[in-house]
Design an enzyme around this catalytic site. Sequence first.
Site, mmCIF file in Angstrom:
data_model
loop_
_atom_site.group_PDB
_atom_site.id
_atom_site.type_symbol
_atom_site.label_atom_id
_atom_site.label_comp_id
_atom_site.label_asym_id
_atom_site.label_seq_id
_atom_site.Cartn_x
_atom_site.Cartn_y
_atom_site.Cartn_z
ATOM 1 N N GLU A 249 0.953 -1.298 0.018
ATOM 2 C CA GLU A 249 -0.045 0.038 0.171
ATOM 3 C C GLU A 249 0.910 1.284 0.005
ATOM 4 O OE1 GLU A 249 -3.019 -0.011 -0.652
ATOM 5 O OE2 GLU A 249 -3.284 -2.123 -0.358
ATOM 6 N N CYS A 283 -1.611 9.225 3.542
ATOM 7 C CA CYS A 283 -1.553 8.691 2.317
ATOM 8 C C CYS A 283 -2.711 9.177 1.560
ATOM 9 C CB CYS A 283 -1.313 7.057 2.184
ATOM 10 S SG CYS A 283 -2.654 6.318 3.237
HETATM 11 P P1 NAD Z 1 9.020 4.864 3.172
HETATM 12 O O1 NAD Z 1 8.791 3.962 2.052
HETATM 13 O O2 NAD Z 1 10.140 5.601 3.388
HETATM 14 O O3 NAD Z 1 9.180 3.585 4.587
HETATM 15 C C1 NAD Z 1 8.255 2.820 4.804
HETATM 16 C C2 NAD Z 1 8.821 1.567 5.486
HETATM 17 O O4 NAD Z 1 9.995 0.881 4.742
HETATM 18 C C3 NAD Z 1 9.900 1.847 6.863
HETATM 19 O O5 NAD Z 1 9.743 1.140 7.852
HETATM 20 C C4 NAD Z 1 11.061 1.869 6.156
HETATM 21 O O6 NAD Z 1 12.086 1.842 7.295
HETATM 22 C C5 NAD Z 1 11.072 0.773 5.260
HETATM 23 N N1 NAD Z 1 11.904 1.093 4.146
HETATM 24 C C6 NAD Z 1 12.615 2.239 3.798
HETATM 25 N N2 NAD Z 1 13.539 1.987 2.524
HETATM 26 C C7 NAD Z 1 13.321 0.663 2.452
HETATM 27 C C8 NAD Z 1 14.003 -0.228 1.696
HETATM 28 N N3 NAD Z 1 14.873 0.044 0.772
HETATM 29 N N4 NAD Z 1 13.899 -1.678 1.669
HETATM 30 C C9 NAD Z 1 12.746 -1.940 2.660
HETATM 31 N N5 NAD Z 1 12.260 -1.195 3.430
HETATM 32 C C10 NAD Z 1 12.494 -0.010 3.584
HETATM 33 O O7 NAD Z 1 7.801 5.714 3.650
HETATM 34 P P2 NAD Z 1 7.761 6.671 5.111
HETATM 35 O O8 NAD Z 1 8.279 7.884 4.818
HETATM 36 O O9 NAD Z 1 7.917 5.836 6.267
HETATM 37 O O10 NAD Z 1 5.777 6.729 4.862
HETATM 38 C C11 NAD Z 1 5.454 7.776 4.075
HETATM 39 C C12 NAD Z 1 4.892 7.068 2.800
HETATM 40 O O11 NAD Z 1 3.800 6.212 3.192
HETATM 41 C C13 NAD Z 1 3.840 8.053 2.087
HETATM 42 O O12 NAD Z 1 4.355 7.861 0.723
HETATM 43 C C14 NAD Z 1 2.706 7.642 2.445
HETATM 44 O O13 NAD Z 1 1.574 8.018 1.152
HETATM 45 C C15 NAD Z 1 2.662 6.117 2.626
HETATM 46 N N6 NAD Z 1 1.481 5.624 3.181
HETATM 47 C C16 NAD Z 1 0.790 4.805 2.282
HETATM 48 C C17 NAD Z 1 -0.284 4.270 2.977
HETATM 49 C C18 NAD Z 1 -1.265 3.451 2.571
HETATM 50 O O14 NAD Z 1 -2.048 2.563 3.161
HETATM 51 N N7 NAD Z 1 -1.276 3.521 1.149
HETATM 52 C C19 NAD Z 1 -0.497 4.445 4.429
HETATM 53 C C20 NAD Z 1 0.361 5.343 5.312
HETATM 54 C C21 NAD Z 1 1.302 5.765 4.474
#
Ligand code: NAD
Length: 497
Positions: A249, A283
């Site tokens: 997501e 999001c």
């Molecule tokens: P992010 O993608 O930076 O991080 C999300 C998670 O992934 C964290 O736990 C992070 O440590 C991990 N991560 C980061 N790089 C990684 C890699 N290379 N490999 C594996 N894991 C990795 O996102 P964020 O800044 O924590 O959150 C914001 C984003 O999340 C926004 O884009 C928002 O729209 C999205 N979001 C989506 C939903 C949904 O349900 N669609 C809900 C909430 C947030």
Amino acid sequence: MIQCKNYIDGQFVEPTGKTLEKKNPANLQEVVGVLPQSGEDEIKSAVDVARRAFPAWRSLSRIRRGEYLDNLVQILKREREAISQVITREMGKSINEARADVTEAIHMVQYVFGTARMPFGDVVSSEIAEKDSFMRRKPKGVIGVITPWNFPLAIPFWLVAPSLAEGNTVVFKPSKESPCTAQKMAECIEEAGLPPGVINILYGSGEKCGMPLARHPDISVVLFTGSAEVGQQIRKVCAEYSDKMCACEMGGKNAIIVLEDANIDLAVSASVISAYKTSGQRCTAASRIIVHQKVLKDFQKRFVKMSKNIRIGDPMDPNVFTGPVINETQLKKILSYNQLAKDEGATVLLDGGRMTGPEYDKGCFVSPFVYRMKHNSKSRVLREEVFGPHVAIIPVGDLDEAVEVHNDVDYGLSCSVITEDYRKAREVRDRCEYGLGYVNLPTIGAEVHLPFGGVKKSGTGLPSASTLIDVVTHRTAWTVNHAREIKMAQGMKMDIK
Ligand code: NAD
């Protein structure tokens, strides 16, 4: 200060290596917690434990597994206020929103507890009267869960609770921006008495902990919520294995469509809530407001006035509408998008900048940035997710143009239309590309018993929350013959000559 400890095999493990500080975004001088930086060794140990815990956990009755979750609900209810305060201190959403985050987590666990006594398959008919056929769901194994910081309790439970209820075991890696909430979650799980190894929690960075977890060959399913960029990397990694699937997501570039017959009071309120709750860091936040020319002037005037007046400040203050953004990096990213809007020719209506003064100097506070801009498929600000209080008002001439502008982005998560005309609302419902649609409401405000997932770059088409059951279980066919001979479907003859 909260010391976060990996939770493996029912034990809190004392950190030995490097640690990281988690600061309060409303006051960067306050360290809220310290978290370990896990890597391959910790992942190996947590996945091994979860793999070993799987056979016994899946063998329990669904109702027994549900009862563990019922214990957890009671503890979460008791801890609601304490966890809400931790959420606000570590990631900066207003205390009222933090309470809603915990309530949503409770609802998710209640929902899956409730399903424990419900059917988990179907009785299906067969061409052969003497055959009974069934669809039965089976758990998939060890589930890897990777989550963002903006819903630090609700999102983990959207993913973890259905996984556990269906008989899977879990290794969960929270964001490094919300470790303290995960620590509280682990303490509640421990008190609820879930068997050791059924859920394991590891802290660490995305690169050194998230990615190796996703790659681990014993992880059957990766449940990821976060940015589209990282989600895409996870999808590629999972595709390298024949037996690993993922449900991601991701982000959004959501819009509210305000039509010519809209109730403008409602349109303005829905837009302000969608744009600025959690400082635009949802999001489902709306960063585009697509407005019919006929009501543009009135809407714009009232929206800008209300945007100027929202109360931004200490998120612990119950009268504050919204708090800081998550960190300095995000603040700088938002300001750079504000500048980009100017460079791309926006008419600026409210020039949000970094907020200063005694209430703001120690934290990451930014005020709303609002602009008007004609739609342009090449504009980056109109297409990319900003994740902050950054809002474009896009004028359109009619409903067809509104739908076209709405869909001219790579994302498709949340959409709202403000109208008094049910026929127009229906057009939007059927022609816009989204996973969550609303009429006369903000783009935020999901509930756990509905599907939660986007289309296009926003999701993999496997929604979270209640609908996650399709991802964490395998649907098996089970057919039993009650005749004394073999009778086949499709009229196939079984004479052996
Ligand atoms: P992010 O993608 O930076 O991080 C999300 C998670 O992934 C964290 O736990 C992070 O440590 C991990 N991560 C980061 N790089 C990684 C890699 N290379 N490999 C594996 N894991 C990795 O996102 P964020 O800044 O924590 O959150 C914001 C984003 O999340 C926004 O884009 C928002 O729209 C999205 N979001 C989506 C939903 C949904 O349900 N669609 C809900 C909430 C947030």
